[in-house]
Design a protein around this motif. Structure first.
Motif, short mmCIF file in Angstrom:
data_model
loop_
_atom_site.label_atom_id
_atom_site.label_comp_id
_atom_site.label_asym_id
_atom_site.label_seq_id
_atom_site.Cartn_x
_atom_site.Cartn_y
_atom_site.Cartn_z
N LEU A 1 0.82 -1.21 0.00
CA LEU A 1 0.00 0.00 0.00
C LEU A 1 0.86 1.27 0.00
N LEU A 2 1.89 1.31 0.82
CA LEU A 2 2.72 2.51 0.88
C LEU A 2 3.39 2.79 -0.45
N SER A 3 3.92 1.75 -1.06
CA SER A 3 4.60 1.94 -2.34
C SER A 3 3.63 2.38 -3.43
N ILE A 4 2.46 1.76 -3.48
CA ILE A 4 1.45 2.12 -4.48
C ILE A 4 0.93 3.53 -4.23
N PHE B 1 -0.33 1.17 -20.52
CA PHE B 1 0.66 1.37 -19.46
C PHE B 1 2.01 1.70 -20.09
N GLU B 2 2.56 2.84 -19.71
CA GLU B 2 3.85 3.29 -20.23
C GLU B 2 4.96 2.99 -19.24
N ARG B 3 6.12 2.68 -19.76
CA ARG B 3 7.30 2.44 -18.92
C ARG B 3 7.75 3.76 -18.32
N ASP B 4 7.66 3.86 -16.99
CA ASP B 4 8.05 5.08 -16.27
C ASP B 4 8.71 4.66 -14.97
N LEU B 5 9.99 4.40 -15.03
CA LEU B 5 10.72 3.89 -13.87
C LEU B 5 10.70 4.86 -12.70
N ALA B 6 10.73 6.14 -12.98
CA ALA B 6 10.77 7.14 -11.91
C ALA B 6 9.47 7.16 -11.12
N LYS B 7 8.39 6.71 -11.74
CA LYS B 7 7.09 6.71 -11.06
C LYS B 7 6.76 5.36 -10.44
N PHE B 8 7.10 4.30 -11.14
CA PHE B 8 6.62 2.98 -10.74
C PHE B 8 7.69 2.07 -10.14
N LYS C 1 11.20 2.00 -7.20
CA LYS C 1 11.84 2.68 -6.05
C LYS C 1 13.36 2.51 -6.15
N ALA C 2 13.88 2.62 -7.38
CA ALA C 2 15.26 2.22 -7.65
C ALA C 2 16.30 3.23 -7.18
N THR C 3 15.91 4.51 -7.00
CA THR C 3 16.89 5.50 -6.53
C THR C 3 16.27 6.34 -5.41
N PRO C 4 17.10 6.83 -4.50
CA PRO C 4 16.57 7.70 -3.43
C PRO C 4 15.84 8.92 -3.98
N GLN C 5 16.36 9.50 -5.09
CA GLN C 5 15.75 10.70 -5.64
C GLN C 5 14.34 10.41 -6.12
N TRP C 6 14.15 9.27 -6.79
CA TRP C 6 12.81 8.91 -7.26
C TRP C 6 11.87 8.72 -6.08
N CYS C 7 12.35 8.12 -5.04
CA CYS C 7 11.50 7.89 -3.86
C CYS C 7 11.07 9.21 -3.23
#
Length: 662
Positions: free
Chosen positions: A96-99, A196-203, A205-211
């Motif tokens: 839930l938190l991640s979503i 659904f589009e590939r959007d790593l920054a949104k979907f 949690k790979a980098t602290p900045q994205w988070c």
């Protein structure tokens, strides 16, 4: 014609069903959840309509998976609804938190019900905390009508802002039933194509900045949702005092708002000079409206069940405004933090507000109402309902066999621990079986048993759970126990249904949620895949075999699994061809048979005990008996015998006649 789609402008619906109707009007595409009263009726109402309205409706294996399925659809632009009771929020919290921080492309509404007063068991939980934890908007209805209206609003807000939206009810609202005006299903919005589009920054949690950016986005969505709620009609509203400027006020959320409204209608002359701020937007709170309301007040009563969340915000607003007002609520101990509110409790609170003195009236309120609701559970036992297995239940057979197996190993029943789990299986904790020792959460019995074993307990330890619980969250616990190499026995009571919540199918039923045939999961194969070497599948009605199987399993050096496989008997089908009855000539109840094991050790509702001149007399209620044979096995004098076929036919016709007359 389904009752949920009956033509007309008004329908007679419960709170759960009102949510279902509103979701249908909102064009919901995907509905998922896990059966758990008091939220079960929402999916139950939608299941028969899935094909007609081109929806996907499913009972998921657990609430975490249900959320993930609904979120995936919402990420692809669809409208999703996920339902559960409060305990399920704890299960899905990790995802839930991640979503929540990623948001959604379509719409996602999470409908949960807090069981305030614990009418259905488990802990008393205030799930409003999750909205604050996840930075998600939360709407809280006070009635079934509001459940309908706020569900419509929740879908709109989620679609507009991209934020998943909590809709939180309580048992009183979910189960209440009333007639309400509804919209037209012909205006149900069309579903958009999945994309659904590939959007790593949104979907991801790979980098602290994205988070960090996702967290900031979640907060922006929350603020936007608050603005939309503030603009919506009727979500939050001030009912002014009859005389104009108010000195006394009530801030209220949830079902207590309905109680306040009822009291005002009963006696407007007495309560009309109290202004009311009814809040449906619990997170974020409507701070501007709250300040406007508090501005002239001298005394404020805050009515909210469980934790003082709104009350704390009221105190903070008053402090920031530099305005002094006496706040009556939970923080001073005026109102209880345990149990559900009632019209009577709210009436006492209003009288204390009107009294306007500090001479102990509020203390008296707590004594009169609060302590009554908070007294220890033991003092309520004379009023408690009997919680027992149905006549002929295979679970009773399994636990009876387990108690016999424990005795054959030379242990007293209170020497061998059986950790219990959620569902019908936990009824084994009650007399006369008294088998289960613990109840934590779905699937937890295995981990608890492992911990007890690793703590150094040498005697056998068992964990017991149902098939639905095994699929829900038991597999991971079993795998962990095997990896740890502990000695314990897992007893799986498999009736191929989620029986306690209404016979919903599970992964082992062999049916889809619409009744169509489906792949049937095999518990034995799953256990084998976890690494279990000792697996036995037994019919619990084969009592002697069941006893010996359990005895051998408890002696096995490692993890053993016993699957007691038999269908639920609630359909009233005879397990054996002939019913039984007590031979009064052979029965020695109260004489040579002092303990009457057929009654006192079996605990079947179909075994009846009456006193005739202080002489016990046992009989079998043939209208409810399903001929499981357990009382026959328990009788030491062979006094319970099959009824002759002719006599059985007569008894069946008499029983049917009584049913028709009733």
């Amino acid at each position: 014609m389904n009752f949920l789609t009956t033509p007309g402008k008004r329908l007679f619906l419960t709170g759960d069903e009102a949510v279902a109707r509103a979701a249908l009007e909102s064009g919901v595409d995907i509905v998922t959840g896990y059966p758990g009263n008091p939220s079960t009726k929402t999916i139950t109402a939608l299941l028969p309509l899935a094909k007609t309205y081109n929806m996907t409706v499913e009972w998921s294996v657990n609430e975490k998976v249900a959320l993930e399925v609904a979120a995936g659809a919402a990420w692809a632009g669809k409208r999703s609804l996920v339902t559960m009771k409060m305990s399920g929020i704890n299960v899905m919290a990790d995802s839930l938190l991640s979503i929540a921080h990623s948001g959604v492309r379509g719409a996602l509404v999470v409908y949960a019900v807090d069981d305030v007063g614990t009418y259905y068991g488990m802990v008393e939980q205030d799930s409003r905390h999750y909205a604050r934890l996840t930075s998600l908007p939360l709407l809280m209805p006070a009635s079934p009508e509001e459940a309908y209206a706020l569900t419509l609003l929740a879908f709109q807000i989620s679609q507009t802002t991209g934020a998943p939206v909590f809709l939180l009810a309580t048992t009183a609202v979910a189960n209440a039933i009333t007639t309400m005006k509804v919209g037209k299903l012909e205006q149900r919005p069309a579903s958009s194509p999945a994309h659904f589009e590939r959007d790593l920054a949104k979907f991801t949690k790979a980098t602290p900045q994205w988070c960090l950016e996702q967290h900031a986005d979640a907060l922006r969505r929350l603020e936007h949702a608050g603005e939309l709620c503030a603009q919506a009609t009727g979500v939050n509203r001030i009912i002014p005092a009859a005389s104009g400027q108010a000195r006394l006020g009530i801030v209220v959320a949830g079902v207590s708002a309905t109680y306040v409204e009822e009291l005002r209608q009963r006696d407007l002359a007495r309560y009309g000079d109290i202004a009311v701020l009814k809040i449906g937007q619990v997170h974020p709170l409507p701070h501007q409206l709250l300040r406007e309301f508090l501005g002239t007040l001298e005394r404020v009563l805050v009515l909210e069940e469980l934790d003082p969340l709104i009350e704390t915000e009221v105190l903070a607003e008053l402090a920031e405004m530099g305005h002094f007002a006496v706040v009556l609520g939970k923080r001073r101990g005026d109102l209880p933090r345990v149990g559900d509110y009632s019209v009577e409790l709210v009436a006492h609170a209003l009288e204390a507000l009107l009294a306007g003195s500090e001479d102990g009236l509020l203390d008296n309120l707590t004594v009169q109402v609060g302590e009554e609701r908070q007294r220890p559970a033991q003092t309520l036992l004379p009023m408690a309902r009997a919680l027992e297995f149905c006549p002929g239940c295979p679970h009773r057979m399994s636990y009876y066999a387990l108690n016999q197996a424990i005795e054959r190993l030379g242990f007293a029943r209170d020497e061998v621990i059986t950790t219990g789990d959620i569902g019908c299986t936990i009824i084994g904790m009650n007399a006369p079986l008294e088998t289960c020792w613990t109840e934590v959460s779905m699937g937890a019995s295995i981990g608890i048993a492992q911990g007890l074993k690793q703590a150094g307990i040498e005697k056998p330890i068992l964990a017991a759970m149902g098939d639905g619980t095994f699929y829900h969250n038991g597999i991971a616990g079993l795998l962990n126990a095997v990896q740890a190499g502990v000695n314990l026995t897992l007893l799986i009571l498999d009736n191929s249904r989620s029986a306690m919540t209404g016979m919903q199918p599970d992964a082992g039923t062999g049916q889809r949620f619409d009744g169509e045939p489906n792949v049937r999961a095999d518990i034995a194969l799953l256990a084998r895949g976890c690494g279990v070497a000792s697996i036995r599948r037994i019919d619990p009605y084969q009592l002697e075999t069941m006893i010996e199987t359990l005895r051998e399993a408890m002696l096995y050096p490692g993890v053993s699994v016993v699957i007691a496989e038999a269908p639920c008997t609630t359909q009233g089908i005879l397990i054996r061809p002939q019913q039984v009855q007590v031979d009064q000539q052979a029965c020695l109840a109260g004489r040579g048979c002092v303990d009457t094991p057929c009654y006192s050790k079996v605990g079947c509702p179909s075994v009846l005990l009456s006193l005739d001149d202080l002489q016990p007399r046992l009989s079998i209620d043939t209208a409810t008996c399903v001929a499981c044979g357990l009382c026959v096995s328990a009788c030491p004098f062979e006094a319970i015998k099959p009824i002759a076929i002719e006599e059985q036919a007569v008894l069946s016709s008499v029983a049917l006649k009584h049913v028709l007359q009733d």
